[in-house]
Design a protein around this motif. Sequence first.
Motif, PDB file in Angstrom:
ATOM      1  N   GLY A  78       0.791  -1.222   0.000  1.00  0.00           N
ATOM      2  CA  GLY A  78       0.000   0.000   0.000  1.00  0.00           C
ATOM      3  C   GLY A  78       0.824   1.273   0.000  1.00  0.00           C
ATOM      4  N   SER A  79       2.120   1.167  -0.226  1.00  0.00           N
ATOM      5  CA  SER A  79       2.997   2.331  -0.185  1.00  0.00           C
ATOM      6  C   SER A  79       3.840   2.388  -1.447  1.00  0.00           C
ATOM      7  CB  SER A  79       3.921   2.213   1.043  1.00  0.00           C
ATOM      8  OG  SER A  79       4.898   3.220   1.052  1.00  0.00           O
ATOM      9  N   SER A  80       4.314   3.566  -1.779  1.00  0.00           N
ATOM     10  CA  SER A  80       5.260   3.690  -2.884  1.00  0.00           C
ATOM     11  C   SER A  80       6.549   2.970  -2.520  1.00  0.00           C
ATOM     12  CB  SER A  80       5.586   5.163  -3.130  1.00  0.00           C
ATOM     13  OG  SER A  80       4.439   5.873  -3.498  1.00  0.00           O
ATOM     14  N   ALA A  81       7.290   2.549  -3.532  1.00  0.00           N
ATOM     15  CA  ALA A  81       8.599   1.953  -3.282  1.00  0.00           C
ATOM     16  C   ALA A  81       9.460   2.960  -2.540  1.00  0.00           C
ATOM     17  CB  ALA A  81       9.254   1.550  -4.595  1.00  0.00           C
ATOM     18  N   ARG A  82      10.277   2.445  -1.663  1.00  0.00           N
ATOM     19  CA  ARG A  82      11.204   3.270  -0.896  1.00  0.00           C
ATOM     20  C   ARG A  82      12.602   2.718  -1.096  1.00  0.00           C
ATOM     21  NH1 ARG A  82       8.608   6.426   3.059  1.00  0.00           N
ATOM     22  NH2 ARG A  82       6.360   6.216   2.910  1.00  0.00           N
ATOM     23  N   TYR A  83      13.574   3.582  -0.878  1.00  0.00           N
ATOM     24  CA  TYR A  83      14.954   3.222  -1.164  1.00  0.00           C
ATOM     25  C   TYR A  83      15.833   3.529   0.044  1.00  0.00           C
ATOM     26  CZ  TYR A  83      13.121   3.054  -5.864  1.00  0.00           C
ATOM     27  OH  TYR A  83      12.366   2.749  -6.965  1.00  0.00           O
ATOM     28  N   GLU A  84      16.886   2.734   0.188  1.00  0.00           N
ATOM     29  CA  GLU A  84      17.837   2.951   1.278  1.00  0.00           C
ATOM     30  C   GLU A  84      19.224   2.510   0.834  1.00  0.00           C
ATOM     31  OE1 GLU A  84      16.891   0.559   4.717  1.00  0.00           O
ATOM     32  OE2 GLU A  84      16.504  -1.192   3.487  1.00  0.00           O
ATOM     33  N   THR A  85      20.232   3.113   1.439  1.00  0.00           N
ATOM     34  CA  THR A  85      21.609   2.739   1.105  1.00  0.00           C
ATOM     35  C   THR A  85      22.087   1.571   1.949  1.00  0.00           C
ATOM     36  OG1 THR A  85      22.489   4.406   2.625  1.00  0.00           O
ATOM     37  CG2 THR A  85      22.275   5.037   0.305  1.00  0.00           C
ATOM     38  N   ARG A  86      21.320   1.174   2.933  1.00  0.00           N
ATOM     39  CA  ARG A  86      21.695   0.012   3.732  1.00  0.00           C
ATOM     40  C   ARG A  86      21.284  -1.234   2.946  1.00  0.00           C
ATOM     41  NH1 ARG A  86      19.976  -1.627   9.902  1.00  0.00           N
ATOM     42  NH2 ARG A  86      21.155  -3.572   9.890  1.00  0.00           N
ATOM     43  N   ALA A  87      22.202  -1.699   2.137  1.00  0.00           N
ATOM     44  CA  ALA A  87      21.934  -2.832   1.255  1.00  0.00           C
ATOM     45  C   ALA A  87      22.963  -3.919   1.535  1.00  0.00           C
ATOM     46  CB  ALA A  87      22.020  -2.387  -0.195  1.00  0.00           C
ATOM     47  N   ASP A  89      22.757  -6.456   3.643  1.00  0.00           N
ATOM     48  CA  ASP A  89      22.568  -7.217   4.872  1.00  0.00           C
ATOM     49  C   ASP A  89      21.112  -7.665   4.893  1.00  0.00           C
ATOM     50  OD1 ASP A  89      21.153  -4.931   5.529  1.00  0.00           O
ATOM     51  OD2 ASP A  89      22.137  -4.619   7.442  1.00  0.00           O
ATOM     52  N   ASN A  90      20.734  -8.423   5.858  1.00  0.00           N
ATOM     53  CA  ASN A  90      19.386  -8.974   5.868  1.00  0.00           C
ATOM     54  C   ASN A  90      18.572  -8.376   7.008  1.00  0.00           C
ATOM     55  OD1 ASN A  90      17.360 -10.566   4.836  1.00  0.00           O
ATOM     56  ND2 ASN A  90      17.882 -12.340   6.076  1.00  0.00           N
ATOM     57  N   HIS A  91      18.559  -7.042   7.096  1.00  0.00           N
ATOM     58  CA  HIS A  91      17.727  -6.405   8.113  1.00  0.00           C
ATOM     59  C   HIS A  91      16.292  -6.307   7.597  1.00  0.00           C
ATOM     60  CE1 HIS A  91      18.529  -2.894   5.564  1.00  0.00           C
ATOM     61  NE2 HIS A  91      17.472  -2.334   6.118  1.00  0.00           N
ATOM     62  N   HIS A  92      15.387  -5.986   8.494  1.00  0.00           N
ATOM     63  CA  HIS A  92      13.978  -5.901   8.154  1.00  0.00           C
ATOM     64  C   HIS A  92      13.464  -4.499   8.467  1.00  0.00           C
ATOM     65  CE1 HIS A  92      14.273 -10.129   7.473  1.00  0.00           C
ATOM     66  NE2 HIS A  92      14.600 -10.364   8.723  1.00  0.00           N
ATOM     67  N   HIS A  93      12.156  -4.307   8.363  1.00  0.00           N
ATOM     68  CA  HIS A  93      11.587  -2.965   8.528  1.00  0.00           C
ATOM     69  C   HIS A  93      10.347  -2.963   9.391  1.00  0.00           C
ATOM     70  CE1 HIS A  93      14.055  -2.700   4.875  1.00  0.00           C
ATOM     71  NE2 HIS A  93      14.368  -1.536   5.415  1.00  0.00           N
ATOM     72  N   LEU A  94      10.169  -1.843  10.098  1.00  0.00           N
ATOM     73  CA  LEU A  94       8.953  -1.536  10.835  1.00  0.00           C
ATOM     74  C   LEU A  94       8.241  -0.445  10.051  1.00  0.00           C
ATOM     75  CD1 LEU A  94      10.698  -1.040  14.282  1.00  0.00           C
ATOM     76  CD2 LEU A  94       9.186  -2.947  13.722  1.00  0.00           C
ATOM     77  N   VAL A  95       6.925  -0.575   9.883  1.00  0.00           N
ATOM     78  CA  VAL A  95       6.156   0.430   9.154  1.00  0.00           C
ATOM     79  C   VAL A  95       4.981   0.854  10.016  1.00  0.00           C
ATOM     80  CG1 VAL A  95       4.839   0.952   7.062  1.00  0.00           C
ATOM     81  CG2 VAL A  95       6.790  -0.612   6.936  1.00  0.00           C
ATOM     82  N   ARG A 101       5.727   5.955   8.434  1.00  0.00           N
ATOM     83  CA  ARG A 101       7.153   5.992   8.779  1.00  0.00           C
ATOM     84  C   ARG A 101       7.742   4.587   8.685  1.00  0.00           C
ATOM     85  NH1 ARG A 101       9.103   6.482  14.772  1.00  0.00           N
ATOM     86  NH2 ARG A 101      11.234   5.828  14.443  1.00  0.00           N
ATOM     87  N   VAL A 102       8.956   4.476   8.163  1.00  0.00           N
ATOM     88  CA  VAL A 102       9.656   3.205   8.036  1.00  0.00           C
ATOM     89  C   VAL A 102      10.929   3.284   8.859  1.00  0.00           C
ATOM     90  CG1 VAL A 102      10.762   1.583   6.446  1.00  0.00           C
ATOM     91  CG2 VAL A 102       8.743   2.857   5.712  1.00  0.00           C
ATOM     92  N   ALA A 103      11.199   2.234   9.619  1.00  0.00           N
ATOM     93  CA  ALA A 103      12.425   2.174  10.429  1.00  0.00           C
ATOM     94  C   ALA A 103      13.066   0.806  10.234  1.00  0.00           C
ATOM     95  CB  ALA A 103      12.094   2.397  11.899  1.00  0.00           C
ATOM     96  N   GLU A 129      12.544 -11.111   3.389  1.00  0.00           N
ATOM     97  CA  GLU A 129      12.072  -9.751   3.643  1.00  0.00           C
ATOM     98  C   GLU A 129      10.869  -9.828   4.564  1.00  0.00           C
ATOM     99  OE1 GLU A 129      10.183  -6.136   1.117  1.00  0.00           O
ATOM    100  OE2 GLU A 129      12.046  -7.000   0.366  1.00  0.00           O
ATOM    101  N   VAL A 130      11.041  -9.246   5.734  1.00  0.00           N
ATOM    102  CA  VAL A 130       9.972  -9.231   6.726  1.00  0.00           C
ATOM    103  C   VAL A 130       9.614  -7.783   7.001  1.00  0.00           C
ATOM    104  CG1 VAL A 130       9.356  -9.809   9.105  1.00  0.00           C
ATOM    105  CG2 VAL A 130      10.801 -11.370   7.779  1.00  0.00           C
ATOM    106  N   VAL A 131       8.329  -7.490   6.995  1.00  0.00           N
ATOM    107  CA  VAL A 131       7.866  -6.149   7.329  1.00  0.00           C
ATOM    108  C   VAL A 131       6.960  -6.281   8.541  1.00  0.00           C
ATOM    109  CG1 VAL A 131       6.567  -4.128   6.578  1.00  0.00           C
ATOM    110  CG2 VAL A 131       7.992  -5.367   4.938  1.00  0.00           C
ATOM    111  N   PHE A 132       7.325  -5.588   9.596  1.00  0.00           N
ATOM    112  CA  PHE A 132       6.512  -5.543  10.799  1.00  0.00           C
ATOM    113  C   PHE A 132       5.650  -4.294  10.726  1.00  0.00           C
ATOM    114  CE2 PHE A 132      10.425  -7.744  11.879  1.00  0.00           C
ATOM    115  CZ  PHE A 132       9.957  -8.896  12.502  1.00  0.00           C
ATOM    116  N   TRP A 133       4.356  -4.438  10.975  1.00  0.00           N
ATOM    117  CA  TRP A 133       3.413  -3.322  10.912  1.00  0.00           C
ATOM    118  C   TRP A 133       2.966  -2.976  12.317  1.00  0.00           C
ATOM    119  CZ3 TRP A 133       2.260  -0.864   6.387  1.00  0.00           C
ATOM    120  CH2 TRP A 133       2.676  -1.489   5.212  1.00  0.00           C
ATOM    121  N   GLY A 134       2.797  -1.704  12.588  1.00  0.00           N
ATOM    122  CA  GLY A 134       2.328  -1.260  13.889  1.00  0.00           C
ATOM    123  C   GLY A 134       2.074   0.227  13.866  1.00  0.00           C
ATOM    124  N   VAL A 135       2.184   0.846  15.037  1.00  0.00           N
ATOM    125  CA  VAL A 135       1.987   2.282  15.172  1.00  0.00           C
ATOM    126  C   VAL A 135       3.222   2.854  15.859  1.00  0.00           C
ATOM    127  CG1 VAL A 135       0.502   4.096  16.132  1.00  0.00           C
ATOM    128  CG2 VAL A 135      -0.518   1.964  15.300  1.00  0.00           C
TER     129      VAL A 135
END
Length: 146
Positions: A78-87, A89-95, A101-103, A129-135
């Motif tokens: 449901g979001s536009s593609a986002r980009y990061e320079t942290r490439a 490694d196998n980290h994941h994201h909180l949305v 906001r993405v962290a 790729e794991v995306v954790f959703w919350g507030v």
Amino acid sequence: MTPVHDDDPRARLRAVGLRVTAPRVAVLEALADQPHATADDLATRVRQSLGSVSTQAVYDVLRACVTTGLVRRIEPAGSSARYETRAGDNHHHLVCRVCGRVADVECVVGPAPCLEPADVDGFTIDEAEVVFWGVCPDCQADRNTA
């Protein structure tokens, strides 16, 4: 793909065999300042530093940087593609479900059965790729004061 950790965008571009151009440098600098940015966000920032640069030129830079492993593209549902320079490694994201906001979040060390597929159907797995959703905390505070 080996991550390139040099902070100098020019050195990072050379390390992966890309020509050093003003738009490429500006995009990498903008991503260093604003991880998880969209292409439109980056185009705005690049224009602030370089003047007239087309959004298509920014997309072209991003495509080249993703292809060479300098930049990682993530696509939260449901979001536009986002980009990061942290490439690399196998980290994941909180949305945040409220503000988007993405962290970054580090991988859990140890067994993680949800990351082990039961059947890989012949694929060689190189990333999960794991995306954790919350507030996020800011949106939680807004909800509590409303």
